[in-house]
Design an enzyme around this catalytic site. Structure first.
Site, short mmCIF file in Angstrom:
data_model
loop_
_atom_site.label_atom_id
_atom_site.label_comp_id
_atom_site.label_asym_id
_atom_site.label_seq_id
_atom_site.Cartn_x
_atom_site.Cartn_y
_atom_site.Cartn_z
N TYR A 86 0.83 -1.22 0.00
CA TYR A 86 0.00 0.00 0.00
C TYR A 86 0.86 1.27 0.00
O TYR A 86 1.01 1.92 -1.03
CB TYR A 86 -0.97 -0.01 1.20
CG TYR A 86 -2.04 1.05 1.02
CD1 TYR A 86 -3.26 0.75 0.44
CD2 TYR A 86 -1.79 2.39 1.37
CE1 TYR A 86 -4.21 1.74 0.22
CE2 TYR A 86 -2.72 3.38 1.15
CZ TYR A 86 -3.93 3.05 0.58
OH TYR A 86 -4.87 4.03 0.35
N LEU A 109 -11.16 0.95 6.98
CA LEU A 109 -12.55 0.56 7.21
C LEU A 109 -13.05 -0.25 6.04
O LEU A 109 -12.53 -0.13 4.93
CB LEU A 109 -13.41 1.82 7.30
CG LEU A 109 -13.50 2.45 8.68
CD1 LEU A 109 -14.28 3.75 8.59
CD2 LEU A 109 -14.20 1.51 9.63
P1 NAD Z 1 -15.93 4.28 -1.72
O1 NAD Z 1 -15.67 3.33 -2.80
O2 NAD Z 1 -16.78 3.84 -0.57
O3 NAD Z 1 -16.58 5.63 -2.33
C1 NAD Z 1 -16.02 6.24 -3.46
C2 NAD Z 1 -16.89 7.39 -3.95
O4 NAD Z 1 -16.29 7.94 -5.14
C3 NAD Z 1 -18.32 6.99 -4.35
O5 NAD Z 1 -19.21 8.02 -3.94
C4 NAD Z 1 -18.27 6.94 -5.88
O6 NAD Z 1 -19.51 7.19 -6.53
C5 NAD Z 1 -17.29 8.08 -6.14
N1 NAD Z 1 -16.66 8.01 -7.46
C6 NAD Z 1 -15.80 7.07 -7.94
N2 NAD Z 1 -15.39 7.40 -9.19
C7 NAD Z 1 -15.98 8.58 -9.49
C8 NAD Z 1 -15.94 9.44 -10.62
N3 NAD Z 1 -15.21 9.20 -11.68
N4 NAD Z 1 -16.70 10.56 -10.58
C9 NAD Z 1 -17.48 10.86 -9.51
N5 NAD Z 1 -17.54 10.09 -8.39
C10 NAD Z 1 -16.80 8.96 -8.39
O7 NAD Z 1 -14.50 4.78 -1.21
P2 NAD Z 1 -13.89 5.13 0.25
O8 NAD Z 1 -13.27 3.91 0.79
O9 NAD Z 1 -14.87 5.92 1.04
O10 NAD Z 1 -12.66 6.06 -0.20
C11 NAD Z 1 -12.76 7.46 -0.29
C12 NAD Z 1 -11.38 8.06 -0.02
O11 NAD Z 1 -11.00 7.73 1.34
C13 NAD Z 1 -10.29 7.50 -0.94
O12 NAD Z 1 -9.39 8.52 -1.26
C14 NAD Z 1 -9.60 6.46 -0.05
O13 NAD Z 1 -8.26 6.23 -0.41
C15 NAD Z 1 -9.70 7.17 1.31
N6 NAD Z 1 -9.52 6.26 2.46
C16 NAD Z 1 -10.21 5.08 2.54
C17 NAD Z 1 -9.98 4.23 3.63
C18 NAD Z 1 -10.70 2.90 3.77
O14 NAD Z 1 -10.26 2.07 4.55
N7 NAD Z 1 -11.79 2.69 3.06
C19 NAD Z 1 -9.06 4.61 4.63
C20 NAD Z 1 -8.42 5.84 4.54
C21 NAD Z 1 -8.65 6.66 3.43
#
Ligand code: NAD
Length: 385
Positions: A233, A271
């Site tokens: 990662y 998460l």
């Molecule tokens: P998720 O997959 O639950 O949600 C992603 C969102 O992005 C959705 O609303 C989707 O519709 C939107 N999306 C994707 N492609 C798109 C596009 N081309 N145009 C418009 N909308 C688009 O993702 P998540 O896990 O909530 O991740 C969100 C951020 O948080 C990311 O940057 C991720 O790296 C970061 N993050 C996630 C975690 C984890 O464990 N899930 C931990 C830390 C940080």
């Protein structure tokens, strides 16, 4: 029709409409019960239909009473195919938000496209005037460059040498995964998709159109994680993209100086979301982490993390680290938590997996994101997708 989960390789291919409504309602109930927040009042959330973006929007609306504009890329139902989970979640959110009398609208379109940024400017001018917070929470596998039309795909690969580790699906079936290293094109393309270029483009565009309020805050989400996932990662292709995202925070803060604005990256905790489910090793790490954090009474899901971010860091001291980042992964990376993760990781096997890790909880969260596994819903009943 009867809707039961269809899962392949930790991807759920369908969603349950009523279950997704319940998933959103539970987060709304949580946000409503917390103390009211003064900030923000007018928010743009990019990636607003799932995971951290959806939770940020729910906190903005139901804890801070903010008007919100969301951007998401989701699929409606067609024929016998259900809509995507985020589609149902977005519809459920909009209905509940509108009942409060607040402005809430979502643009379902590609956030990377110029036309989407244009639509957002129009909506802000017409309904909010300006925004005081922009949340950037995209997790996307591809990006089409809006200027050249070139298509970039992000990959989750190590850099330099291949990576081999134990992994698991959400049922707790263990297997070893081997991931070959990325080539230079894959590294560049992942940075192009998941780095900070588009975040900066959004800010430049909205600033030019004068829809950013004085004192504007913008926050993008990142991840670091434990040493045992570093090779894949943080030191892999996605880590390069996150480094780029984090570096853009200072560029954007400089851009916003005339508005006394500030850009932060918030490093959130690991998460279960649609995005994290497909990262090799992460579902196994999550099952171990969840068990430990629950035992220590510090477990948070998306809504609890985002309420804590908004309440303690955006309405108080952001408490940034030496690199200028907000650290919402503070509890995940606590020494006692990570020492225990490492101890259990060494002992994990098919025989010990369910004693050392909580696959029941992570599998349930994964299913609930897609509207399944709620006791209140009878999944043998006919549904209209
Ligand atoms: P998720 O997959 O639950 O949600 C992603 C969102 O992005 C959705 O609303 C989707 O519709 C939107 N999306 C994707 N492609 C798109 C596009 N081309 N145009 C418009 N909308 C688009 O993702 P998540 O896990 O909530 O991740 C969100 C951020 O948080 C990311 O940057 C991720 O790296 C970061 N993050 C996630 C975690 C984890 O464990 N899930 C931990 C830390 C940080």
């Amino acid at each position: 029709m009867i809707i039961q989960p269809m899962i392949r390789n930790n991807i759920c291919l369908n969603a349950h409409p009523r279950g997704c409504v319940l998933y959103v309602q539970q987060q709304i109930d949580y946000a409503r019960k917390q103390g009211q927040l003064k900030f923000p009042k007018r928010v743009l959330i990019i990636g607003s239909s799932a995971g951290y973006g959806l939770a940020s929007r729910i906190v903005s609306t139901f804890s801070a009473h903010a008007d919100t504009l969301g951007i998401a890329f989701e699929r409606p139902a067609s024929g016998k195919r259900t809509a995507s989970a985020g589609w149902y979640a977005n519809e459920a959110f909009l209905q509940k938000a509108k009942e409060t009398g607040l402005y809430a609208h979502t643009i379902i379109d590609d956030a990377f496209a110029h036309s989407t940024k244009e639509q957002a400017v129009q909506a802000i001018k017409e309904h909010m005037g300006q925004i005081d917070l922009l949340i950037y929470s995209l997790a996307s596998p591809i990006r089409i460059d809006p200027d050249t039309g070139e298509r970039y795909t992000s990959v989750l690969k190590p850099i330099g040498s291949s990576y081999s580790s134990l992994s698991a699906d959400f049922s707790g079936n263990l297997r070893t995964v081997e991931v070959a290293p990325a080539n230079d094109t894959e590294i560049r393309d992942t940075v192009k998709v998941m780095g900070g270029e588009d975040w900066e483009l959004w800010i430049r565009h909205l600033q030019k159109e004068q829809v950013l309020a004085k004192g504007i805050h913008t926050v993008a989400y990142s991840y670091i994680g434990p040493e045992l996932t570093y090779a894949l990662y943080r030191q892999g292709t996605i880590g390069k993209a996150k480094e780029d995202l984090e570096a853009r925070a200072s560029t954007i803060t400089a851009l916003l100086s005339s508005l006394s604005g500030v850009a932060y990256v918030s490093v959130n905790k690991a998460l279960v979301t649609r995005a994290s489910a497909v990262i090799p090793v992460v579902p196994l790490y999550l099952a171990i982490l969840y068990k430990i954090m629950q035992e220590k009474n510090i477990h948070e899901a998306c809504i609890e993390q985002m309420y804590r971010l908004f309440a303690s860091r955006l309405n108080g001291d952001p408490n940034i680290d030496l690199q200028g980042r907000i650290r919402m992964d503070d509890w995940e990376l606590r020494k006692d938590v990570q020492d225990e993760v490492n101890k259990r990781w060494k002992r994990i096997s098919p025989e010990t997996a369910h004693e050392l890790a909580d696959f029941t909880r992570t599998q349930q969260e994964f299913l609930q994101i897609h509207g399944f596994s709620f006791d209140q819903i009878d999944y043998t009943k006919d549904e209209t997708p």
